[in-house]
Design a protein around this motif. Structure first.
Motif, PDB file in Angstrom:
ATOM      1  N   VAL A  36      25.983 -46.249  43.157  1.00 61.28           N
ATOM      2  CA  VAL A  36      25.202 -46.199  44.392  1.00 61.28           C
ATOM      3  C   VAL A  36      24.014 -45.253  44.219  1.00 61.28           C
ATOM      4  O   VAL A  36      22.888 -45.578  44.594  1.00 61.28           O
ATOM      5  N   SER A  37      24.253 -44.089  43.626  1.00 62.24           N
ATOM      6  CA  SER A  37      23.169 -43.124  43.413  1.00 62.24           C
ATOM      7  C   SER A  37      22.061 -43.719  42.564  1.00 62.24           C
ATOM      8  O   SER A  37      20.880 -43.559  42.873  1.00 62.24           O
ATOM      9  N   ARG A  38      22.445 -44.417  41.510  1.00 62.74           N
ATOM     10  CA  ARG A  38      21.439 -45.039  40.647  1.00 62.74           C
ATOM     11  C   ARG A  38      20.647 -46.098  41.410  1.00 62.74           C
ATOM     12  O   ARG A  38      19.425 -46.179  41.290  1.00 62.74           O
ATOM     13  N   ALA A  39      21.334 -46.911  42.210  1.00 61.78           N
ATOM     14  CA  ALA A  39      20.646 -47.948  42.985  1.00 61.78           C
ATOM     15  C   ALA A  39      19.666 -47.332  43.977  1.00 61.78           C
ATOM     16  O   ALA A  39      18.541 -47.817  44.135  1.00 61.78           O
ATOM     17  N   VAL A  40      20.072 -46.245  44.640  1.00 64.66           N
ATOM     18  CA  VAL A  40      19.186 -45.579  45.602  1.00 64.66           C
ATOM     19  C   VAL A  40      17.969 -45.000  44.890  1.00 64.66           C
ATOM     20  O   VAL A  40      16.837 -45.140  45.356  1.00 64.66           O
ATOM     21  N   LEU A  41      18.175 -44.355  43.744  1.00 65.23           N
ATOM     22  CA  LEU A  41      17.053 -43.789  42.994  1.00 65.23           C
ATOM     23  C   LEU A  41      16.083 -44.875  42.539  1.00 65.23           C
ATOM     24  O   LEU A  41      14.863 -44.699  42.597  1.00 65.23           O
ATOM     25  N   GLU A  42      16.605 -46.015  42.098  1.00 65.02           N
ATOM     26  CA  GLU A  42      15.734 -47.116  41.685  1.00 65.02           C
ATOM     27  C   GLU A  42      14.918 -47.640  42.863  1.00 65.02           C
ATOM     28  O   GLU A  42      13.740 -47.950  42.709  1.00 65.02           O
ATOM     29  N   CYS A  43      15.529 -47.691  44.045  1.00 63.68           N
ATOM     30  CA  CYS A  43      14.790 -48.134  45.228  1.00 63.68           C
ATOM     31  C   CYS A  43      13.650 -47.180  45.540  1.00 63.68           C
ATOM     32  O   CYS A  43      12.555 -47.608  45.900  1.00 63.68           O
ATOM     33  N   ARG A  44      13.895 -45.893  45.389  1.00 64.47           N
ATOM     34  CA  ARG A  44      12.833 -44.906  45.626  1.00 64.47           C
ATOM     35  C   ARG A  44      11.709 -45.060  44.615  1.00 64.47           C
ATOM     36  O   ARG A  44      10.543 -44.951  44.964  1.00 64.47           O
ATOM     37  N   ILE A  45      12.067 -45.307  43.361  1.00 67.90           N
ATOM     38  CA  ILE A  45      11.052 -45.502  42.324  1.00 67.90           C
ATOM     39  C   ILE A  45      10.153 -46.692  42.669  1.00 67.90           C
ATOM     40  O   ILE A  45       8.935 -46.636  42.523  1.00 67.90           O
ATOM     41  N   TYR A  46      10.767 -47.786  43.149  1.00 68.49           N
ATOM     42  CA  TYR A  46      10.018 -49.002  43.482  1.00 68.49           C
ATOM     43  C   TYR A  46       9.496 -48.994  44.922  1.00 68.49           C
ATOM     44  O   TYR A  46       8.947 -49.996  45.379  1.00 68.49           O
ATOM     45  N   GLU A  47       9.674 -47.852  45.627  1.00 68.26           N
ATOM     46  CA  GLU A  47       9.210 -47.681  47.003  1.00 68.26           C
ATOM     47  C   GLU A  47       9.723 -48.782  47.934  1.00 68.26           C
ATOM     48  O   GLU A  47       8.999 -49.316  48.767  1.00 68.26           O
ATOM     49  N   GLU A  48      11.013 -49.087  47.780  1.00 68.10           N
ATOM     50  CA  GLU A  48      11.666 -50.082  48.620  1.00 68.10           C
ATOM     51  C   GLU A  48      12.402 -49.393  49.759  1.00 68.10           C
ATOM     52  O   GLU A  48      12.958 -48.317  49.580  1.00 68.10           O
ATOM     53  N   GLU A  49      12.397 -50.009  50.917  1.00 70.01           N
ATOM     54  CA  GLU A  49      13.177 -49.537  52.069  1.00 70.01           C
ATOM     55  C   GLU A  49      14.558 -50.180  51.939  1.00 70.01           C
ATOM     56  O   GLU A  49      14.685 -51.401  52.003  1.00 70.01           O
ATOM     57  N   ALA A  50      15.588 -49.354  51.748  1.00 70.93           N
ATOM     58  CA  ALA A  50      16.914 -49.890  51.442  1.00 70.93           C
ATOM     59  C   ALA A  50      17.940 -49.554  52.520  1.00 70.93           C
ATOM     60  O   ALA A  50      17.866 -48.517  53.161  1.00 70.93           O
ATOM     61  N   LYS A  51      18.891 -50.452  52.679  1.00 68.46           N
ATOM     62  CA  LYS A  51      20.053 -50.220  53.530  1.00 68.46           C
ATOM     63  C   LYS A  51      21.285 -50.385  52.644  1.00 68.46           C
ATOM     64  O   LYS A  51      21.387 -51.353  51.892  1.00 68.46           O
ATOM     65  N   ILE A  52      22.216 -49.438  52.739  1.00 68.56           N
ATOM     66  CA  ILE A  52      23.444 -49.503  51.949  1.00 68.56           C
ATOM     67  C   ILE A  52      24.516 -50.212  52.767  1.00 68.56           C
ATOM     68  O   ILE A  52      24.786 -49.843  53.908  1.00 68.56           O
ATOM     69  N   VAL A  53      25.123 -51.235  52.167  1.00 69.74           N
ATOM     70  CA  VAL A  53      26.165 -52.022  52.819  1.00 69.74           C
ATOM     71  C   VAL A  53      27.414 -51.951  51.948  1.00 69.74           C
ATOM     72  O   VAL A  53      27.382 -52.306  50.778  1.00 69.74           O
ATOM     73  N   TYR A  54      28.509 -51.461  52.540  1.00 70.44           N
ATOM     74  CA  TYR A  54      29.759 -51.345  51.801  1.00 70.44           C
ATOM     75  C   TYR A  54      30.621 -52.578  52.011  1.00 70.44           C
ATOM     76  O   TYR A  54      30.643 -53.151  53.101  1.00 70.44           O
ATOM     77  N   GLU A  55      31.329 -52.972  50.947  1.00 70.70           N
ATOM     78  CA  GLU A  55      32.247 -54.095  51.025  1.00 70.70           C
ATOM     79  C   GLU A  55      33.275 -53.819  52.120  1.00 70.70           C
ATOM     80  O   GLU A  55      33.682 -52.676  52.336  1.00 70.70           O
ATOM     81  N   LYS A  56      33.707 -54.835  52.803  1.00 67.77           N
ATOM     82  CA  LYS A  56      34.629 -54.702  53.927  1.00 67.77           C
ATOM     83  C   LYS A  56      35.837 -53.825  53.571  1.00 67.77           C
ATOM     84  O   LYS A  56      36.446 -53.978  52.516  1.00 67.77           O
ATOM     85  N   GLU A  57      36.118 -52.898  54.482  1.00 67.90           N
ATOM     86  CA  GLU A  57      37.264 -51.998  54.388  1.00 67.90           C
ATOM     87  C   GLU A  57      37.155 -50.967  53.265  1.00 67.90           C
ATOM     88  O   GLU A  57      38.123 -50.302  52.940  1.00 67.90           O
ATOM     89  N   GLU A  58      35.996 -50.806  52.652  1.00 66.50           N
ATOM     90  CA  GLU A  58      35.791 -49.768  51.658  1.00 66.50           C
ATOM     91  C   GLU A  58      35.243 -48.534  52.339  1.00 66.50           C
ATOM     92  O   GLU A  58      34.328 -48.641  53.146  1.00 66.50           O
TER      93      GLU A  58
END
Length: 64
Positions: A36-58
């Motif tokens: 998750v941390s890596r995905a968030v950092l990559e979104c910041r690098i590409y200046e993307e507005e991201a929403k984190i969605v967790y798999e059901k019941e996680e």
């Protein structure tokens, strides 16, 4: 509106285009929190507005 969704599964995090549903990037091979941390950092690098969605019941944090 979000550019991408970070879909969190137990063993990987997928960065998905919010409009098309296409998988843009995949992070796996680490603990779930590091994926998750890596995905968030990559979104910041590409200046993307991201929403984190967790798999059901996680929980949001696997270190609990």
């Amino acid at each position: 509106m979000y550019d991408v969704l970070i879909y969190v599964k137990p063993t990987e995090a997928l960065t998905v285009d919010a409009k098309t549903g296409e998988i843009i990037r995949r992070s796996s091979g680490r603990t779930r929190d590091l994926n998750v941390s890596r995905a968030v950092l990559e979104c910041r690098i590409y200046e993307e507005e991201a929403k984190i969605v967790y798999e059901k019941e996680e929980p949001a944090c696997s270190a609990c």
